[in-house]
Enzyme design. Structure first.
Site, PDB file in Angstrom:
ATOM      1  N   TYR A 178       0.843  -1.205   0.000  1.00 16.72           N
ATOM      2  CA  TYR A 178       0.000   0.000   0.000  1.00 16.72           C
ATOM      3  C   TYR A 178       0.880   1.258   0.000  1.00 16.72           C
ATOM      4  O   TYR A 178       0.660   2.191  -0.771  1.00 16.72           O
ATOM      5  CB  TYR A 178      -0.949   0.014   1.213  1.00 16.72           C
ATOM      6  CG  TYR A 178      -1.639   1.343   1.379  1.00 16.72           C
ATOM      7  CD1 TYR A 178      -2.670   1.720   0.506  1.00 16.72           C
ATOM      8  CD2 TYR A 178      -1.234   2.270   2.351  1.00 16.72           C
ATOM      9  CE1 TYR A 178      -3.282   2.960   0.604  1.00 16.72           C
ATOM     10  CE2 TYR A 178      -1.831   3.512   2.461  1.00 16.72           C
ATOM     11  CZ  TYR A 178      -2.854   3.849   1.586  1.00 16.72           C
ATOM     12  OH  TYR A 178      -3.450   5.086   1.677  1.00 16.72           O
ATOM     13  N   ARG A 225       2.085   8.086  13.121  1.00 17.53           N
ATOM     14  CA  ARG A 225       1.795   9.353  13.800  1.00 17.53           C
ATOM     15  C   ARG A 225       0.313   9.730  13.739  1.00 17.53           C
ATOM     16  O   ARG A 225      -0.264  10.244  14.683  1.00 17.53           O
ATOM     17  CB  ARG A 225       2.638  10.469  13.150  1.00 17.53           C
ATOM     18  CG  ARG A 225       2.512  11.832  13.794  1.00 17.53           C
ATOM     19  CD  ARG A 225       2.947  12.919  12.828  1.00 17.53           C
ATOM     20  NE  ARG A 225       2.139  12.902  11.615  1.00 17.53           N
ATOM     21  CZ  ARG A 225       2.472  13.498  10.476  1.00 17.53           C
ATOM     22  NH1 ARG A 225       3.601  14.160  10.386  1.00 17.53           N
ATOM     23  NH2 ARG A 225       1.677  13.441   9.420  1.00 17.53           N
ATOM     24  N   ARG A 235     -10.437   5.575   8.934  1.00 13.97           N
ATOM     25  CA  ARG A 235      -9.391   5.085   8.032  1.00 13.97           C
ATOM     26  C   ARG A 235      -8.448   4.198   8.833  1.00 13.97           C
ATOM     27  O   ARG A 235      -7.961   4.601   9.893  1.00 13.97           O
ATOM     28  CB  ARG A 235      -8.598   6.258   7.432  1.00 13.97           C
ATOM     29  CG  ARG A 235      -9.437   7.191   6.578  1.00 13.97           C
ATOM     30  CD  ARG A 235      -8.573   8.201   5.844  1.00 13.97           C
ATOM     31  NE  ARG A 235      -7.982   9.194   6.713  1.00 13.97           N
ATOM     32  CZ  ARG A 235      -8.331  10.484   6.732  1.00 13.97           C
ATOM     33  NH1 ARG A 235      -9.257  10.923   5.903  1.00 13.97           N
ATOM     34  NH2 ARG A 235      -7.730  11.335   7.544  1.00 13.97           N
ATOM     35  N   PHE A 293      16.419  18.652   0.113  1.00 10.33           N
ATOM     36  CA  PHE A 293      15.024  18.323  -0.202  1.00 10.33           C
ATOM     37  C   PHE A 293      14.691  16.896   0.262  1.00 10.33           C
ATOM     38  O   PHE A 293      13.620  16.636   0.795  1.00 10.33           O
ATOM     39  CB  PHE A 293      14.802  18.464  -1.714  1.00 10.33           C
ATOM     40  CG  PHE A 293      13.487  17.921  -2.205  1.00 10.33           C
ATOM     41  CD1 PHE A 293      12.326  18.672  -2.112  1.00 10.33           C
ATOM     42  CD2 PHE A 293      13.418  16.653  -2.769  1.00 10.33           C
ATOM     43  CE1 PHE A 293      11.113  18.155  -2.559  1.00 10.33           C
ATOM     44  CE2 PHE A 293      12.210  16.140  -3.220  1.00 10.33           C
ATOM     45  CZ  PHE A 293      11.056  16.897  -3.119  1.00 10.33           C
TER      46      PHE A 293
HETATM   47 MG    MG Z   1      -4.517   9.388   1.578  1.00  6.22          MG
END
Ligand code: MG
Length: 369
Positions: A178, A225, A235, A293
């Protein structure tokens, strides 16, 4: 306020970094006006950068510090994927509508005037979607090499989101799969953008597995987190393999915090295993701005994991690292030596939680780099 003063009184260095950052990054601050209002008077490009400042906190600064030829493609890449994620995260959208929006997204950004009304669970996201035609026009102004990367990643990510909207994340392998779709692909796409820009030449950037792990580490940290916030919105992203042996429902981890913390710690230990790959990737970057970055979000992630470890608060609310710590990374991290030093310090602290067996090999691998 007094609490904060006392808190920072033991950390004068962090206060100094906070002040430096405030001064140095003044022009990166989002303006107060809503995106909706800004959209009426700005060019597509200016709108996109204002949107970037509104919807991303830490990424906005490091994107704006990239070499000029990379700044625009990475800004667009971020906003396009933010658009896709806004659809995925909007739990008020019916399933068939969501599937249709996700599946058509990569094609829609290539079309003439793509906008979306009332999609998104935050005001800034809804404003962005309402003016997505501006992002699309900016996207279409990019070099074809960059567009190709952005469209391909967007298409593949959407497919993954559709799959996982139906599928439960059972095993740790499912979890990595995922996270590959929603973040690993971003790592792979960014490596391709870096190479296409000519700023980076390392062959390591063609290695999809290592770029994938860069995304996995950030995404898994965010999923850990955001436990409480995600649960509140129904979710579920924590792999069942980690919690189903102990509780029937994920929400039970809130009711039984001892078990909750044990599960959290186990998943953190799993996530730490991405560190050697991520540091190897960072070591091979040549451009200082591209390095920052990539490195600053990675550092913020490892510092976050340290903050989450054994922390009961995670079960009820989002736990963030101190702003002074973030400021330190933005102001003081410029090369690989500094990153290594910070990782070693964080891992040595983590090791004190009876984690020698897990952490020691990681420390050794960092020393070897
Ligand atoms: Mg999402």
């Amino acid at each position: 306020m007094i609490g904060r003063i006392l808190y920072y009184s033991g950390r004068p260095q962090e206060v100094a970094y906070l002040l430096q950052m405030k001064k140095a990054f003044q022009h990166y601050k989002p303006i107060e006006k809503r995106l909706l209002t800004i959209s009426e008077t700005t060019t597509d490009r200016a709108f996109c950068y204002e949107a970037l400042k509104k919807v991303s906190r830490s990424f906005s600064i490091v994107i704006q510090q990239l070499p000029a030829s990379l700044r625009d493609p990475v800004c667009v890449f971020y906003l396009v994927l933010r658009g896709l994620d806004t659809i995925e995260d909007d739990m008020r959208l019916g399933w068939s509508k969501k599937e249709q929006l996700l599946r058509s997204f990569s094609e829609a950004i290539n079309g003439p005037s793509f906008t979306m009304e009332a999609v998104g669970d935050k005001e800034d996201y809804r404003d962005l979607m309402l003016h997505f035609d501006k992002v699309c026009r900016f996207y279409r102004s990019l070099d074809p090499h960059y567009r190709e990367v952005i469209t391909t990643v967007t298409h593949q990510m959407a497919e993954g989101m559709v799959t996982y909207a139906h599928r439960t994340i059972v095993s740790y392998d499912d979890w990595s799969d995922y996270c590959h779709y929603v973040a690993g692909l971003v790592g792979i796409g960014l490596s391709q953008l870096f190479s296409a820009s000519g700023w980076e030449q390392s062959a390591l950037l063609d290695d999809r597995a290592i770029s994938n792990e860069m995304g996995l580490f950030l995404q898994k940290t965010n999923i850990l987190r955001d436990f409480a916030e995600d649960l509140q919105h129904d979710r579920i992203f924590w792999p069942e393999e980690a919690w189903k042996p102990y509780v029937t429902e994920l929400v039970d981890l809130q009711r039984q915090p001892k078990i909750g913390i044990a599960v959290l710690n186990n998943i953190i230990v799993h996530t730490l295993q991405h560190i050697p790959a991520c540091l190897t990737y960072l070591k091979h970057l040549q451009n200082k701005h591209i390095f920052r970055f990539c490195a600053i979000p990675q550092l913020m992630a490892v510092a976050t994991l340290k903050e989450l470890y054994g922390n009961e608060e995670v079960l009820r609310q989002n736990v963030k690292i101190r702003r002074g710590k973030t400021a330190k990374y933005f102001m003081a991290i410029h090369d690989f030596t500094a990153v290594k030093k910070e990782y070693l310090a964080i891992l040595k602290q983590l090791e004190k939680n009876n984690l020698t067996e897990t952490i020691h090999p990681l420390i050794e691998s960092i020393h070897a780099l």
